[in-house]
Design an enzyme around this catalytic site. Structure first.
Site, mmCIF file in Angstrom:
data_model
loop_
_atom_site.group_PDB
_atom_site.id
_atom_site.type_symbol
_atom_site.label_atom_id
_atom_site.label_comp_id
_atom_site.label_asym_id
_atom_site.label_seq_id
_atom_site.Cartn_x
_atom_site.Cartn_y
_atom_site.Cartn_z
ATOM 1 N N TYR A 245 0.821 -1.221 0.000
ATOM 2 C CA TYR A 245 0.000 0.000 0.000
ATOM 3 C C TYR A 245 0.855 1.272 0.000
ATOM 4 O O TYR A 245 0.390 2.331 0.427
ATOM 5 C CB TYR A 245 -0.964 -0.013 1.196
ATOM 6 C CG TYR A 245 -2.221 -0.834 0.944
ATOM 7 C CD1 TYR A 245 -3.115 -0.501 -0.073
ATOM 8 C CD2 TYR A 245 -2.538 -1.931 1.729
ATOM 9 C CE1 TYR A 245 -4.272 -1.239 -0.310
ATOM 10 C CE2 TYR A 245 -3.703 -2.676 1.510
ATOM 11 C CZ TYR A 245 -4.559 -2.316 0.491
ATOM 12 O OH TYR A 245 -5.712 -3.042 0.267
ATOM 13 N N ASN B 206 -13.451 -3.713 4.123
ATOM 14 C CA ASN B 206 -14.348 -3.834 2.967
ATOM 15 C C ASN B 206 -14.106 -5.100 2.145
ATOM 16 O O ASN B 206 -14.387 -5.144 0.945
ATOM 17 C CB ASN B 206 -14.301 -2.560 2.122
ATOM 18 C CG ASN B 206 -12.917 -2.259 1.580
ATOM 19 O OD1 ASN B 206 -11.991 -3.052 1.759
ATOM 20 N ND2 ASN B 206 -12.772 -1.132 0.920
HETATM 21 P P1 ATP Z 1 -8.564 -1.462 -2.754
HETATM 22 O O1 ATP Z 1 -7.306 -0.730 -3.185
HETATM 23 O O2 ATP Z 1 -8.409 -2.174 -1.414
HETATM 24 O O3 ATP Z 1 -9.101 -2.344 -3.823
HETATM 25 P P2 ATP Z 1 -10.136 0.833 -3.403
HETATM 26 O O4 ATP Z 1 -9.278 0.915 -4.609
HETATM 27 O O5 ATP Z 1 -11.618 0.753 -3.579
HETATM 28 O O6 ATP Z 1 -9.711 -0.392 -2.495
HETATM 29 P P3 ATP Z 1 -8.438 2.833 -2.197
HETATM 30 O O7 ATP Z 1 -8.715 4.285 -2.287
HETATM 31 O O8 ATP Z 1 -7.352 2.251 -3.043
HETATM 32 O O9 ATP Z 1 -9.818 2.045 -2.429
HETATM 33 O O10 ATP Z 1 -8.159 2.515 -0.660
HETATM 34 C C1 ATP Z 1 -7.455 1.350 -0.277
HETATM 35 C C2 ATP Z 1 -8.105 0.780 0.968
HETATM 36 O O11 ATP Z 1 -7.889 1.677 2.050
HETATM 37 C C3 ATP Z 1 -9.625 0.628 0.903
HETATM 38 O O12 ATP Z 1 -10.043 -0.544 0.296
HETATM 39 C C4 ATP Z 1 -9.976 0.618 2.373
HETATM 40 O O13 ATP Z 1 -9.700 -0.650 2.978
HETATM 41 C C5 ATP Z 1 -9.016 1.654 2.911
HETATM 42 N N1 ATP Z 1 -9.623 3.001 2.909
HETATM 43 C C6 ATP Z 1 -9.860 3.798 1.839
HETATM 44 N N2 ATP Z 1 -10.437 4.961 2.199
HETATM 45 C C7 ATP Z 1 -10.543 4.904 3.537
HETATM 46 C C8 ATP Z 1 -11.039 5.796 4.546
HETATM 47 N N3 ATP Z 1 -11.532 6.995 4.226
HETATM 48 N N4 ATP Z 1 -10.988 5.382 5.831
HETATM 49 C C9 ATP Z 1 -10.471 4.184 6.181
HETATM 50 N N5 ATP Z 1 -9.983 3.294 5.293
HETATM 51 C C10 ATP Z 1 -10.022 3.648 4.007
#
Ligand code: ATP
Ligand code: MG
Length: 140
Positions: free
Chosen positions: A51, A114
């Site tokens: 990440y 999620n």
């Molecule tokens: P992923 O990368 O896990 O597939 P995504 O692309 O939908 O999810 P990203 O913006 O890449 O979302 O965020 C990565 C992960 O960080 C999210 O899946 C979630 O677990 C966490 N996350 C994102 N936004 C928030 C927030 N506002 N508060 C807490 N955790 C968050």
């Protein structure tokens, strides 16, 4: 349409609730083939490396703590248009905004817990797959 690969992770909130099979059924039901799969537990360094793009985001430390809180299942999925197809099956990041019938609408607990990750571009999919799997572990 081109055959693509994307990286999927079934997150700790989902493995804790014994949902690996239920999520895999939704993945396969959408026409995505699971061509690599391993259950593992990330170290803090593993999660920080994966990440790294989110390092400056306010939720980064919580996200790393969550992703190291239990087992995860890392997968390579293959299909025509796999990256977008899986994003559509996953649903929006926040389950409150996710479409009916998506994995996150059905199973996610919160915007953080999620249930699944999916690569957000073909370029990032390649990077994430290379980070998580050796070529011999992927059998298409
Ligand atoms: P992923 O990368 O896990 O597939 P995504 O692309 O939908 O999810 P990203 O913006 O890449 O979302 O965020 C990565 C992960 O960080 C999210 O899946 C979630 O677990 C966490 N996350 C994102 N936004 C928030 C927030 N506002 N508060 C807490 N955790 C968050
Ligand atoms: Mg993302």
């Amino acid at each position: 349409m081109a055959t693509e690969r994307t990286l999927s992770i079934i997150k700790p909130d989902a493995t804790r609730r014994n949902l690996t099979g239920a999520i895999n059924a939704m993945i396969e039901g959408a026409g995505l083939r699971i061509i690599a799969q391993k259950r593992t537990k990330w170290s803090k360094a593993d999660a920080e490396a994966f990440y790294a793009v989110h390092r400056e985001r306010p939720f980064f430390n919580d996200l790393v703590a969550f992703m190291t809180s239990g087992p995860i299942v890392i997968q390579v999925l293959e299909a025509d248009n796999a990256v977008q197809r899986y994003r559509d099956v996953m649903g929006a990041t926040n389950p409150a905004n996710a479409a009916v019938g998506t994995i996150r609408k059905v199973h996610a607990e919160s915007i953080e817990a999620n249930s699944v990750h999916g690569s957000d571009s073909v370029e990032n999919a390649k990077k994430e797959i290379d980070l998580c799997f050796k070529p011999a572990e992927i059998v298409g």
